[in-house]
Write a protein that holds these residues in place. Structure first.
Motif, PDB file in Angstrom:
ATOM      1  N   GLY A 186       0.815  -1.203   0.000  1.00 55.11           N
ATOM      2  CA  GLY A 186       0.000   0.000   0.000  1.00 55.11           C
ATOM      3  C   GLY A 186       0.845   1.249   0.000  1.00 55.11           C
ATOM      4  N   ILE A 187       0.144   2.374  -0.034  1.00 56.90           N
ATOM      5  CA  ILE A 187       0.806   3.670  -0.086  1.00 56.90           C
ATOM      6  C   ILE A 187      -0.198   4.729   0.369  1.00 56.90           C
ATOM      7  N   LEU A 188       0.283   5.817   0.936  1.00 56.65           N
ATOM      8  CA  LEU A 188      -0.573   6.952   1.266  1.00 56.65           C
ATOM      9  C   LEU A 188      -0.618   7.889   0.059  1.00 56.65           C
ATOM     10  N   CYS A 189      -1.812   8.306  -0.316  1.00 54.00           N
ATOM     11  CA  CYS A 189      -2.023   9.101  -1.535  1.00 54.00           C
ATOM     12  C   CYS A 189      -2.623  10.469  -1.196  1.00 54.00           C
ATOM     13  N   VAL A 235      -4.527   1.993 -12.542  1.00 61.98           N
ATOM     14  CA  VAL A 235      -3.202   1.815 -13.139  1.00 61.98           C
ATOM     15  C   VAL A 235      -2.677   0.413 -12.859  1.00 61.98           C
ATOM     16  N   ALA A 236      -2.836  -0.048 -11.615  1.00 62.29           N
ATOM     17  CA  ALA A 236      -2.364  -1.386 -11.254  1.00 62.29           C
ATOM     18  C   ALA A 236      -3.131  -2.458 -12.019  1.00 62.29           C
ATOM     19  N   ALA A 237      -4.448  -2.290 -12.099  1.00 57.25           N
ATOM     20  CA  ALA A 237      -5.268  -3.278 -12.812  1.00 57.25           C
ATOM     21  C   ALA A 237      -4.927  -3.287 -14.303  1.00 57.25           C
ATOM     22  N   HIS A 271       5.276  -1.181  -7.150  1.00 54.35           N
ATOM     23  CA  HIS A 271       6.610  -0.802  -7.625  1.00 54.35           C
ATOM     24  C   HIS A 271       6.790  -1.194  -9.083  1.00 54.35           C
ATOM     25  N   GLU A 272       6.293  -2.353  -9.435  1.00 55.68           N
ATOM     26  CA  GLU A 272       6.473  -2.872 -10.782  1.00 55.68           C
ATOM     27  C   GLU A 272       5.796  -1.977 -11.823  1.00 55.68           C
ATOM     28  N   ASP A 319      13.264   2.381   0.649  1.00 54.61           N
ATOM     29  CA  ASP A 319      13.060   3.526  -0.237  1.00 54.61           C
ATOM     30  C   ASP A 319      11.812   3.257  -1.072  1.00 54.61           C
ATOM     31  N   THR A 320      10.675   3.729  -0.579  1.00 57.31           N
ATOM     32  CA  THR A 320       9.380   3.355  -1.165  1.00 57.31           C
ATOM     33  C   THR A 320       8.886   4.324  -2.237  1.00 57.31           C
ATOM     34  N   GLY A 321       9.671   5.346  -2.535  1.00 56.98           N
ATOM     35  CA  GLY A 321       9.181   6.399  -3.420  1.00 56.98           C
ATOM     36  C   GLY A 321       8.843   5.956  -4.821  1.00 56.98           C
ATOM     37  N   ASP A 322       9.511   4.896  -5.336  1.00 55.71           N
ATOM     38  CA  ASP A 322       9.229   4.486  -6.710  1.00 55.71           C
ATOM     39  C   ASP A 322       7.910   3.740  -6.845  1.00 55.71           C
ATOM     40  N   LYS A 323       7.246   3.445  -5.719  1.00 52.18           N
ATOM     41  CA  LYS A 323       5.895   2.891  -5.794  1.00 52.18           C
ATOM     42  C   LYS A 323       4.888   3.963  -6.198  1.00 52.18           C
ATOM     43  N   SER A 324       5.297   5.218  -6.067  1.00 53.29           N
ATOM     44  CA  SER A 324       4.389   6.345  -6.241  1.00 53.29           C
ATOM     45  C   SER A 324       4.561   6.984  -7.610  1.00 53.29           C
ATOM     46  N   VAL A 325       3.481   7.570  -8.113  1.00 52.32           N
ATOM     47  CA  VAL A 325       3.575   8.350  -9.345  1.00 52.32           C
ATOM     48  C   VAL A 325       4.207   9.713  -9.065  1.00 52.32           C
TER      49      VAL A 325
END
Length: 537
Positions: free
Chosen positions: A169-172, A184-186, A349-350, A371-377
């Motif tokens: 997950g991620i905070l948006c 986007v993930a789907a 991330h993918e 370093d979780t930033g690349d999970k985010s747009v």
């Protein structure tokens, strides 16, 4: 030039008057600017200013909900253009702040029920102030070590709450973005090469399904992501606003017959207007049969997960592939605080990673999985998790549950009163969430038999609803929304939203009923057909 000079002259006079009103000497208007070190003293005063102006503490409820001014009038009261050239004094800065507060909305007022959010949790506000002061980003462990682990803890907790297993997950920045993350993930899972090839040349156009009562962010999402509005199917809902699973399956079959590819179904936990919860188990059954990604927009109703009594509303939500939840709505975390969860760990991330080597170096001296930033747009990302994390630390699960149960109890009490009170009519016979929708029919509009409630009569009632709202806003007594449901042939009605903060009571619910009734009776037309306007406030 003359017009500019006159405007500035009026502005100067007004500024001096405001300085006097706030206890400052006129001479401070041209006072000496503060030194760099002393500039920080404004922060020592800002809490007191917020209390003085009725935005924090019990004094909030003694002020009007809003001092309403039309845009052109507000422009005359506050000088909005950014044309200053020289630094100003501390007193002038404080005067500017007070003026902005004077004409803003007190969302923490007992009688603010206009949106799906209202007042903030004080622990959440504490977290918000701290994150603003620290001014860091959420993308790497090295610039946000504690906040990185805090976001991990929030995601882990939410995964357990919603039974999402070992997901991610991620905070948006809001629920609309969370819903787009899901699409986007789907899309990536359905068309793995889409990052390289895009959607323009797909052999089968992708199709999204959502209910006709769902949030408009799904409409915006299909536009932004290039899916196209022609590939958005709005599925019929029942009279309570819940998606009809059989209608969903019928729509999926029609899309397949057209040669297009269904890839995403958005179900809703707490629709924007009626607060309806779709049947997630039945919808999941449909999605399983056709291999379609199921996302649940629980931005509003996800807060029910914190209550053992109301958690059954979310039965089956764990069968979804993704969900969005906004603690900044019912629960009262400061805007914005939106959680996006996904079942498949690593997929975020993918499908989103851009692998910027200046930021996400692979040879760092610590575990780069943090370093979780690349999970985010996004690149820079606010530390929103800390607000909810601190609320949970301070209140615990029992304290949060009590807040949620109280909101439901007060909404139920309001609904019961509306059913008993002469002149009030509820849109539904039963509500699932804390959105209570209703009309007030003034005595001067009441008729003897139902057949006298003609189409013209209803149109008049819809107009009266808007008129009541307008007068309450201008008086600053109540802010409660009114909405139509045009796809169901229903015009304006009041949508009363009950949230956790400020803590509602039966007395505050009663005030809303009484005030709407009082204002509605004042709108009685005179014999010449002109509406009477009482000077009573």
């Amino acid at each position: 030039m003359a017009a500019t000079h006159n405007r500035n002259s009026v502005s100067d006079q007004q500024q001096q008057a405001e300085l006097k009103m706030n206890g400052h000497r006129e001479s401070t208007l041209k006072g000496t600017p503060l030194s760099a070190d002393d500039e920080w003293t404004i922060l020592e005063r800002v809490f007191r200013v917020l209390v003085d102006e009725g935005y924090l503490g019990p004094g909030t409820h003694e002020q009007p909900v809003v001092t309403f001014e039309y845009p052109d009038d507000l422009k005359k009261l506050i000088h909005f253009p950014m044309d200053e050239q020289t630094p100003c004094s501390a007193a002038t800065v404080e005067r500017i702040v007070r003026l902005v507060l004077q004409y803003s909305v007190r969302t923490g007022h007992n009688h603010f029920h206009n949106q799906l959010f209202a007042g903030v949790d004080p622990y959440g506000l504490t977290g918000s102030w701290i994150t603003e002061a620290l001014n860091t980003s959420q993308y790497t462990f090295e610039v946000g070590p504690t906040f990185t682990l805090i976001e991990d803890a929030v995601i882990e907790k939410c995964l357990r709450l919603f039974e999402f297993g070992e997901g991610d997950g991620i905070l948006c920045p809001g629920g609309s973005m969370s819903n787009m993350y899901a699409m986007v993930a789907a899309r990536y899972r359905t068309v793995p090469d889409v990052k390289r090839t895009g959607v323009a040349n797909l052999a089968q156009p992708l199709v999204v399904f959502t209910s006709e009562d769902a949030h408009y962010s799904i409409t915006k999402g299909v536009h932004w992501l290039g899916i196209g509005l022609n590939n958005l199917i709005r599925v019929k809902t029942d009279h309570r606003g819940r998606m009809i699973p059989d209608e969903l399956e019928l729509a999926i079959r029609e899309v397949l017959d057209s040669g297009r590819k269904p890839f995403f179904v958005n179900a809703t936990a707490g629709t924007t207007v009626l607060g309806a919860f779709d049947d997630f188990n039945l919808i999941a059954d449909v999605c399983d049969r056709y291999g379609i990604w199921l996302h649940v927009d629980a931005c509003l109703g996800g807060t029910a997960i914190l209550s053992r009594r109301h958690k059954p509303l979310l039965s089956g939500i764990g069968r979804a592939q993704s969900l969005a939840w906004n603690p900044h709505k019912t629960l009262g975390a400061p805007l914005q605080c939106s959680v996006f969860l996904i079942k498949e760990r690593g997929l975020l991330h993918e499908c989103n990673a851009a692998k910027a080597d200046y930021l996400f170096q692979q040879d760092k001296f610590y575990d780069i999985s943090y370093d979780t930033g690349d999970k985010s747009v996004q690149c820079g990302r606010k530390v929103d998790a800390f607000k909810f994390w601190l609320m949970y630390k301070a209140r615990g699960s029992d304290g949060l549950e009590a807040l949620v149960d109280n909101a439901f109890d007060c909404a139920d009490w309001l609904h019961a009163q509306l059913l008993q009170r002469v002149g009030f009519r509820t849109v539904l016979e039963q509500f699932q969430y804390t959105n209570i929708s209703f009309w007030y029919v003034p005595t001067w509009m009441r008729v003897a038999t139902p057949d006298q409630e003609t189409a013209d009569w209803w149109q008049r009632l819809y107009s009266v609803t808007a008129d009541i709202k307008e007068r309450m806003v201008k008086r600053g007594t109540v802010l409660v929304g009114y909405v139509p449901l045009l796809h169901k042939g229903i015009g304006n009605f009041f949508r009363m939203v009950v949230t956790c903060h400020p803590r509602p009571t039966r007395a505050t619910m009663q005030y809303i009923i009484d005030e709407i009734e009082r204002v509605g009776e004042e709108l009685k037309p005179q014999q010449n057909g002109v509406v009477s306007f009482s000077t009573r406030c």
